[in-house]
Design a protein around this motif. Structure first.
Motif, short mmCIF file in Angstrom:
data_model
loop_
_atom_site.label_atom_id
_atom_site.label_comp_id
_atom_site.label_asym_id
_atom_site.label_seq_id
_atom_site.Cartn_x
_atom_site.Cartn_y
_atom_site.Cartn_z
N TRP A 147 17.15 -53.59 -72.90
CA TRP A 147 15.91 -53.32 -72.18
C TRP A 147 15.07 -52.27 -72.90
N LEU A 162 11.46 -52.92 -74.65
CA LEU A 162 10.35 -52.17 -74.07
C LEU A 162 9.52 -51.45 -75.13
N ASP A 189 3.11 -60.91 -74.47
CA ASP A 189 4.27 -60.02 -74.54
C ASP A 189 3.83 -58.56 -74.57
N LEU A 237 2.77 -57.37 -71.19
CA LEU A 237 3.93 -57.14 -70.33
C LEU A 237 4.59 -55.80 -70.66
N GLN A 238 4.67 -55.45 -71.93
CA GLN A 238 5.21 -54.15 -72.31
C GLN A 238 4.39 -53.02 -71.70
N GLU A 239 3.08 -53.12 -71.81
CA GLU A 239 2.20 -52.10 -71.24
C GLU A 239 2.40 -52.00 -69.73
N THR A 240 2.49 -53.14 -69.08
CA THR A 240 2.67 -53.16 -67.64
C THR A 240 4.01 -52.55 -67.24
N GLU A 241 5.04 -52.87 -68.01
CA GLU A 241 6.37 -52.32 -67.73
C GLU A 241 6.37 -50.81 -67.88
N LEU A 242 5.73 -50.29 -68.90
CA LEU A 242 5.66 -48.85 -69.10
C LEU A 242 4.85 -48.18 -67.99
N TYR A 290 4.45 -49.26 -64.97
CA TYR A 290 5.26 -49.32 -63.75
C TYR A 290 6.38 -48.28 -63.80
N LEU A 291 6.99 -48.13 -64.96
CA LEU A 291 8.10 -47.20 -65.12
C LEU A 291 7.71 -45.79 -64.67
N ALA A 323 12.12 -46.75 -60.53
CA ALA A 323 12.25 -47.24 -61.90
C ALA A 323 12.63 -46.11 -62.85
#
Length: 391
Positions: free
Chosen positions: A346, A350, A361, A364-369, A371-372, A378
C-alpha cells in the motif's frame, strides 16, 4: 541450532537476535555464518525499529546501547504537492513510537552479547547443508577450508536470507511461493551530513519518489526512485543531490546539506512470501521466507516478529515441554507477515510513480493522500502499521 548463512545483511541481525534471546534463556545454540565477523559488521543498512522489536532487544538483554544512542521518533512526514504533512505516530497509537538505530550497530550489539554469553559462532562456514529436517535427528554439514564438519541438533533455524540454502531444501511439492516485482529501484546514498529533518520525510513527486532518512545527527541516508535499468555508475554524487532537491518541497531542499557519499547502492523493489515457514524440525525466518519493499520499513521488523514467535516457542519447548508454539509458528508468523506485505504494498503504490501509470492512477493517488490526512481513522491505520502491529 541456528543457521545464519548467506549474503543478505538483514538476516544477520535477525539470526543474531534470536540466538541472543534464546541464549539469555539458557538454551544452547550454535551459529553458522558464511562471512567473517569483520565483513558482517562492515555493511551499513537502514534501521527503523518498530516498537515491538525494540522491546525484544531489551528482553534479550541487548538493548542498553540502543536505548542510549538510538533516536525515538514519534512521527514522520509525507510530502506531496509541495507541502509537508506529519503523521503523529504517538498521538494515533497511544504513545508508541519507532527507534532509529542502524542495523550495523544492532548487529554489533548482538555480537557483543553473544561474546558475553560465551556463545559459539562459526565464521566462514561454506557449503552449509541441512539434512533430515523431517526426521527426529536433523543435522547440518559445512566446510571450512578443506575440512568437512557435522553438527547434530534438535532444530535448525534457517535465517540465511533469500539466497540461502534453507528454503531451497524444502521439497518443491511442499513449498508455495508468492511474488510481486516492481519495475523500479531505490538509489540510496549514505553521507556524513546533518539530517535535513529530525524525522523521516517520504516524498511523492511528479519526478518520482524520494526519502530523507537518518542514522544519527551526523549521518544521513537519502533515496530516490530510479528505473531498474540504472546503474550506480550512472549517478555521480552531484547528480544525486540535484535530483533529490528537485523532489522535495522548496524549504526542505533549501536546507539540505550535500556531501560526499560513503556508500551508494541501488535496491530493486519486490514482494515475496514462502509458505510454509516450517518443514519438520527446520524453521524459516526473515528474508529466507519473506521480502517486502522498503517503503513501509517492514523488512527487518517482519523478520523480528518471526524471532519473537520462535524465541517464545523455544522457551516453552525446553522449559515446559509445551510444543504449541512450535506447531503454530508458521501460521502465526505468516498471519503477521501478510499484514506487513499489505502495508508495504500500500505504501509503495501510494507514493511511487510507475511506468504504466495513467492520469486516472495519479488522480487516485492524490485522492488517497488527501483522504489519508482528512480522516482520523485512515491516519490511525497508517500509524498503527508503521509502529508495528501487536505480536
Amino acid at each position: 541450532m541456528y543457521e545464519n548463512q548467506g549474503r543478505d545483511h538483514r538476516r544477520r541481525a535477525v539470526g543474531a537476535a534470536l540466538v541472543a534471546a534464546v541464549a539469555s534463556a539458557g538454551i544452547e545454540n550454535v551459529v553458522l555464518e558464511k562471512h567473517s565477523r569483520e565483513h558482517v559488521l562492515g555493511r551499513i543498512r537502514a534501521g527503523v525499529l518498530e516498537h515491538g522489536f525494540a522491546e525484544l532487544m531489551r528482553e534479550a538483554q541487548c538493548g542498553d546501547r540502543m536505548d542510549r544512542e538510538g533516536e525515538i521518533h514519534e512521527g514522520f512526514f509525507i510530502a506531496y504537492n509541495g507541502e509537508m504533512h506529519r503523521v503523529d505516530l504517538a498521538g494515533h497509537t497511544g504513545g508508541n513510537s519507532v527507534m532509529i538505530y542502524g542495523q550495523t550497530e544492532l548487529t554489533r550489539d548482538l555480537y557483543e552479547a553473544r561474546d558475553r554469553m560465551g556463545g559459539t559462532v562459526i565464521h566462514e562456514a561454506a557449503d552449509v547443508q541441512p539434512h533430515a529436517m523431517d526426521a527426529d535427528a536433523p543435522y547440518l554439514t559445512w566446510r571450512q577450508g578443506d575440512e568437512r564438519h557435522r553438527l547434530d541438533c534438535d532444530f535448525i533455524i534457517g535465517a540465511d536470507g533469500f539466497h540461502g540454502v534453507s528454503r531451497r531444501s524444502i521439497p518443491s511439492n511442499v513449498l508455495r511461493e508468492y511474488e510481486k516485482t516492481y519495475p523500479i529501484g531505490w538509489l540510496g546514498v549514505l553521507s556524513r551530513t546533518k539530517p535535513v529533518s529530525p524525522e523521516l520525510i517520504y516524498a511523492r513527486h511528479e519526478r518520482e519518489f524520494a526519502l530523507c532518512s537518518l542514522r544519527s545527527q551526523v549521518l544521513s541516508r537519502h533515496y530516490i526512485q530510479v528505473p531498474l535499468s540504472d546503474r550506480v555508475e550512472d549517478w555521480s554524487d552531484e547528480a544525486f543531490w540535484e535530483e533529490l532537491k528537485l523532489r522535495l518541497p522548496e524549504d526542505v531542499a533549501g536546507s539540505l546539506i550535500a556531501g560526499p557519499s560513503i556508500e551508494k547502492s541501488i535496491a530493486p523493489l519486490r514482494s515475496y512470501v514462502a509458505e510454509p515457514m516450517r518443514y519438520g524440525r527446520m524453521f524459516l525466518a526473515g528474508d529466507a521466507a519473506h521480502i517486502v519493499p522498503p517503503t513501509g520499513a517492514r523488512g527487518l521488523n517482519s523478520a523480528a516478529s518471526d524471532i519473537y514467535y520462535l524465541y517464545h516457542a523455544m522457551v516453552d519447548h525446553y522449559e515446559t515441554g509445551d510444543d504449541a508454539g512450535l506447531e503454530s509458528y508458521s501460521d502465526r508468523a505468516l498471519a503477521r507477515i501478510w499484514k506487513a506485505q499489505r502495508f508495504s504494498w500500500w505504501m509503495t503504490m501510494l507514493l511511487h510513480r510507475f511506468p504504466d501509470h495513467t492520469e486516472y492512477d495519479r488522480h487516485l493517488q492524490e485522492t488517497e493522500l488527501d483522504y489519508l490526512f482528512s480522516s482520523h481513522a485512515a491516519t490511525t491505520s497508517l500509524a498503527e502499521n508503521y509502529v508495528g502491529l501487536p505480536f
